[in-house]
Write an enzyme that holds these catalytic residues in place. Structure first.
Site, mmCIF file in Angstrom:
data_model
loop_
_atom_site.group_PDB
_atom_site.id
_atom_site.type_symbol
_atom_site.label_atom_id
_atom_site.label_comp_id
_atom_site.label_asym_id
_atom_site.label_seq_id
_atom_site.Cartn_x
_atom_site.Cartn_y
_atom_site.Cartn_z
ATOM 1 N N SER A 22 31.504 36.050 9.753
ATOM 2 C CA SER A 22 31.399 36.530 11.134
ATOM 3 C C SER A 22 30.262 35.823 11.883
ATOM 4 O O SER A 22 29.997 36.123 13.038
ATOM 5 C CB SER A 22 31.155 38.049 11.153
ATOM 6 O OG SER A 22 30.041 38.387 10.344
ATOM 7 N N ASN A 109 25.559 47.707 5.836
ATOM 8 C CA ASN A 109 26.362 48.656 6.619
ATOM 9 C C ASN A 109 25.529 49.406 7.666
ATOM 10 O O ASN A 109 25.946 49.529 8.820
ATOM 11 C CB ASN A 109 27.064 49.649 5.689
ATOM 12 C CG ASN A 109 28.040 48.954 4.763
ATOM 13 O OD1 ASN A 109 28.299 47.759 4.924
ATOM 14 N ND2 ASN A 109 28.576 49.673 3.795
ATOM 15 N N THR A 153 48.666 54.626 53.371
ATOM 16 C CA THR A 153 49.206 55.273 52.177
ATOM 17 C C THR A 153 50.547 54.567 51.970
ATOM 18 O O THR A 153 51.217 54.180 52.949
ATOM 19 C CB THR A 153 49.430 56.792 52.349
ATOM 20 O OG1 THR A 153 50.398 56.996 53.370
ATOM 21 C CG2 THR A 153 48.136 57.503 52.725
ATOM 22 N N HIS A 154 50.930 54.360 50.727
ATOM 23 C CA HIS A 154 52.157 53.594 50.399
ATOM 24 C C HIS A 154 52.111 52.186 51.002
ATOM 25 O O HIS A 154 53.155 51.587 51.281
ATOM 26 C CB HIS A 154 53.427 54.304 50.879
ATOM 27 C CG HIS A 154 53.493 55.756 50.537
ATOM 28 N ND1 HIS A 154 54.082 56.238 49.397
ATOM 29 C CD2 HIS A 154 53.000 56.841 51.185
ATOM 30 C CE1 HIS A 154 53.962 57.557 49.349
ATOM 31 N NE2 HIS A 154 53.298 57.943 50.430
ATOM 32 N N SER A 275 43.780 24.025 47.162
ATOM 33 C CA SER A 275 44.977 23.603 46.446
ATOM 34 C C SER A 275 44.947 22.089 46.303
ATOM 35 O O SER A 275 44.469 21.380 47.191
ATOM 36 C CB SER A 275 46.207 24.031 47.243
ATOM 37 O OG SER A 275 47.312 23.241 46.897
ATOM 38 N N LYS A 281 45.150 25.158 52.174
ATOM 39 C CA LYS A 281 44.974 26.381 51.391
ATOM 40 C C LYS A 281 43.504 26.717 51.111
ATOM 41 O O LYS A 281 42.705 25.842 50.821
ATOM 42 C CB LYS A 281 45.686 26.262 50.035
ATOM 43 C CG LYS A 281 47.189 26.310 50.104
ATOM 44 C CD LYS A 281 47.732 27.630 50.618
ATOM 45 C CE LYS A 281 47.543 28.765 49.642
ATOM 46 N NZ LYS A 281 48.400 28.649 48.471
ATOM 47 N N ASN A 283 42.171 29.702 48.649
ATOM 48 C CA ASN A 283 42.686 30.764 47.777
ATOM 49 C C ASN A 283 41.576 31.697 47.293
ATOM 50 O O ASN A 283 40.489 31.240 46.970
ATOM 51 C CB ASN A 283 43.385 30.149 46.559
ATOM 52 C CG ASN A 283 44.582 29.309 46.970
ATOM 53 O OD1 ASN A 283 45.290 29.654 47.912
ATOM 54 N ND2 ASN A 283 44.796 28.214 46.269
ATOM 55 N N GLU A 288 41.187 37.099 42.414
ATOM 56 C CA GLU A 288 42.350 37.049 41.516
ATOM 57 C C GLU A 288 41.919 37.037 40.051
ATOM 58 O O GLU A 288 42.546 37.670 39.195
ATOM 59 C CB GLU A 288 43.187 35.807 41.806
ATOM 60 C CG GLU A 288 43.938 35.902 43.125
ATOM 61 C CD GLU A 288 44.564 34.570 43.495
ATOM 62 O OE1 GLU A 288 45.784 34.447 43.334
ATOM 63 O OE2 GLU A 288 43.836 33.657 43.924
ATOM 64 N N TYR A 315 32.324 52.776 5.550
ATOM 65 C CA TYR A 315 32.480 51.420 6.091
ATOM 66 C C TYR A 315 33.676 50.724 5.472
ATOM 67 O O TYR A 315 33.956 50.857 4.274
ATOM 68 C CB TYR A 315 31.210 50.593 5.828
ATOM 69 C CG TYR A 315 31.345 49.159 6.327
ATOM 70 C CD1 TYR A 315 31.078 48.828 7.650
ATOM 71 C CD2 TYR A 315 31.786 48.139 5.474
ATOM 72 C CE1 TYR A 315 31.225 47.527 8.109
ATOM 73 C CE2 TYR A 315 31.938 46.831 5.930
ATOM 74 C CZ TYR A 315 31.652 46.533 7.251
ATOM 75 O OH TYR A 315 31.806 45.255 7.705
ATOM 76 N N LYS A 323 33.539 43.229 16.909
ATOM 77 C CA LYS A 323 32.560 42.414 17.627
ATOM 78 C C LYS A 323 33.118 41.536 18.735
ATOM 79 O O LYS A 323 32.685 41.633 19.883
ATOM 80 C CB LYS A 323 31.766 41.561 16.640
ATOM 81 C CG LYS A 323 31.003 42.447 15.714
ATOM 82 C CD LYS A 323 29.950 41.824 14.923
ATOM 83 C CE LYS A 323 29.327 42.937 14.107
ATOM 84 N NZ LYS A 323 30.316 43.768 13.355
#
Ligand code: ARG
Length: 438
Positions: A22, A109, A153-154, A275, A281, A283, A288, A315, A323
């Protein structure tokens, strides 16, 4: 080199060695690992497991390792199993035999458990700072922009709100997030050091000494739980997921608002990209990416929940899988919170477009109904009357405020000249509890 080679006749298979390691990802814990060891050594001296001189030699050795890592003299690479092996092996290399006394009364541990708790606590505090920063930015930008805009709304225009109130909705979300993270810190703030492998130790160690030295509230009550508890990572990652969900919703709005269709804001060049083919463009990549990265933070949570779900006490090596996901979530969230703060702080608000958008979509229809209620018409009837007015307006391509009093009187004989003032968009916000929108 292995810390545990004694009972083995054969060397570990090379592929297995690679599989088991690890160090590539847990080397970020070097500070916490060394601090945990320093506390452990201090305690060993206090209870008489080490004499002062031994304690000093080991502590100085540990500190020199930390300094050399920080100065780039000692690199966190090489063929080590994990960060714990790295520190211990390098310690013995530096100070010789006495270094071998470091691990008395301790297991990897409880060592890894304390490292992860220290790391989680430190990162949670850092994240709290980023949240506070974002909250302050939202408040400031809101205060400077009490502009009326359509509320939805919506995703259909609904009623007049202000840009300030809209931003403050997010302020409140992030405020709850901060309280959730603080709560998680309060719960995780217990020291597992001294639990040993799972059953404590025959040595007369004093867990309260290491606990105090490391800044925990108290030692954990139960050894087996102490070494195998990863709830605090799950709790923080749940909190992180909720924060990412909030950031993602805000990102979605920034993306929509900066489109040609809305044109309510412009994201600063600093946080936009272009772009390679379409020269015009600009963006909203920052927003995003935040929306997109929400997926991996959710994924890391689900992944650890799944790792933990079938594990017997105490353990198990499965837990090493806690991790990478946690580190990734911390890094991702920290970055997203900072980028969001900067995007909000630098965005250009197109006040005229917000104000103009309020004028279409019958955003004052509810207030026309309220007006009729004030004239003693039951709300349900008022709602029906205004519905008819809206159809009339749509057929004639007009807003309600464009209608003459004669036209309005066709729908209810209670309308008077004061209706125009009552449903004027700016005035609406000065009535009743709507003043809260200001
Ligand atoms: N790398 C291990 C982990 O992250 C450290 C603990 C190892 N303990 C053990 N009994 N093998 O969980």
């Amino acid at each position: 080199m292995k810390l545990w080679g004694g009972r083995f006749r054969d060397e570990e298979n090379a592929l297995m060695e690679e599989f088991n390691k690890s160090f590539d990802f847990d080397s970020v814990l070097y500070k916490q690992d060394i601090n945990g060891s320093l506390a452990h050594i201090y305690m060993q001296v206090q209870v008489g497991l080490l004499n002062e001189e031994e304690g000093k030699l080991i502590s100085d050795g540990l500190k020199s390792i930390e300094k050399d890592i920080e100065d780039g003299v000692l690199c966190l690479d090489g063929n080590y199993e994990d960060i714990h092996s790295f520190v211990e092996i390098n310690l013995i290399k530096r100070i010789g035999e006495v270094g071998k006394k470091l691990h008395t009364g301790r297991s990897r541990n409880d060592q890894v458990a304390v490292d992860m708790r220290l790391f989680a606590k430190e990162k949670a505090y850092e994240i709290l700072e980023y949240i506070e920063n974002l909250k302050a930015t939202l408040k400031e930008v809101g205060k400077n922009n009490p502009i009326i805009m359509p509320g939805y709304t919506h995703l259909q225009r609904a009623q007049v709100v202000t840009f300030k109130h809209h931003l403050m909705a997010y302020y409140n979300m992030f405020d709850r997030d901060a309280r959730r993270v603080k709560n998680a810190i309060g719960i995780l703030n217990e020291s597992p050091l001294g639990c040993g492998a799972l059953a404590g130790t025959t040595h007369n160690i004093d867990r309260s000494i290491t606990c105090n030295k490391l800044g925990f509230k108290k030692p954990v009550d139960n050894f087996m739980d102490g070494v195998s508890d990863r709830d605090y990572l799950l709790e923080l990652m749940s909190d992180f997921s909720i924060i990412m969900m909030h950031l993602s919703r805000l990102s979605e709005e920034l993306i929509l608002w900066s489109s040609q269709e809305f044109k309510f804001i412009e994201i600063d060049d600093l946080y936009s990209t272009g772009s390679s083919i379409m020269p015009q463009k600009k963006n909203p990549d920052g927003a995003e990416l935040i929306r997109g990265k929400t997926g991996r933070v959710y994924g890391n949570l689900i992944s650890l929940l799944t790792v933990m779900k079938g594990l017997p006490l105490a353990y198990n090596k499965d837990m090493q899988e806690d991790k990478e996901g946690f580190f990734d979530s911390v890094n991702t969230l920290s970055m997203c919170l900072q980028i969001m703060s900067r995007m909000i702080a630098t965005l250009k608000v197109r006040a005229d477009n917000m104000k103009n958008a309020v004028k279409s979509g019958f955003l004052n229809a509810t207030e026309v109904a309220d007006y009729l209620v004030n004239k003693n018409i039951p709300f349900r009837d008022a709602h029906g009357i205004v519905g008819q007015i809206v159809i009339y307006c749509e057929d004639n391509d007009k807003s309600i405020e464009d209608l003459s009093l004669e036209e309005l009187l066709q729908f209810s004989d209670t309308f008077e000249e004061d209706i125009y003032n009552f449903i004027e968009y700016e005035n609406i916000l000065d009535k009743g509890i709507k003043v809260n929108l200001r």
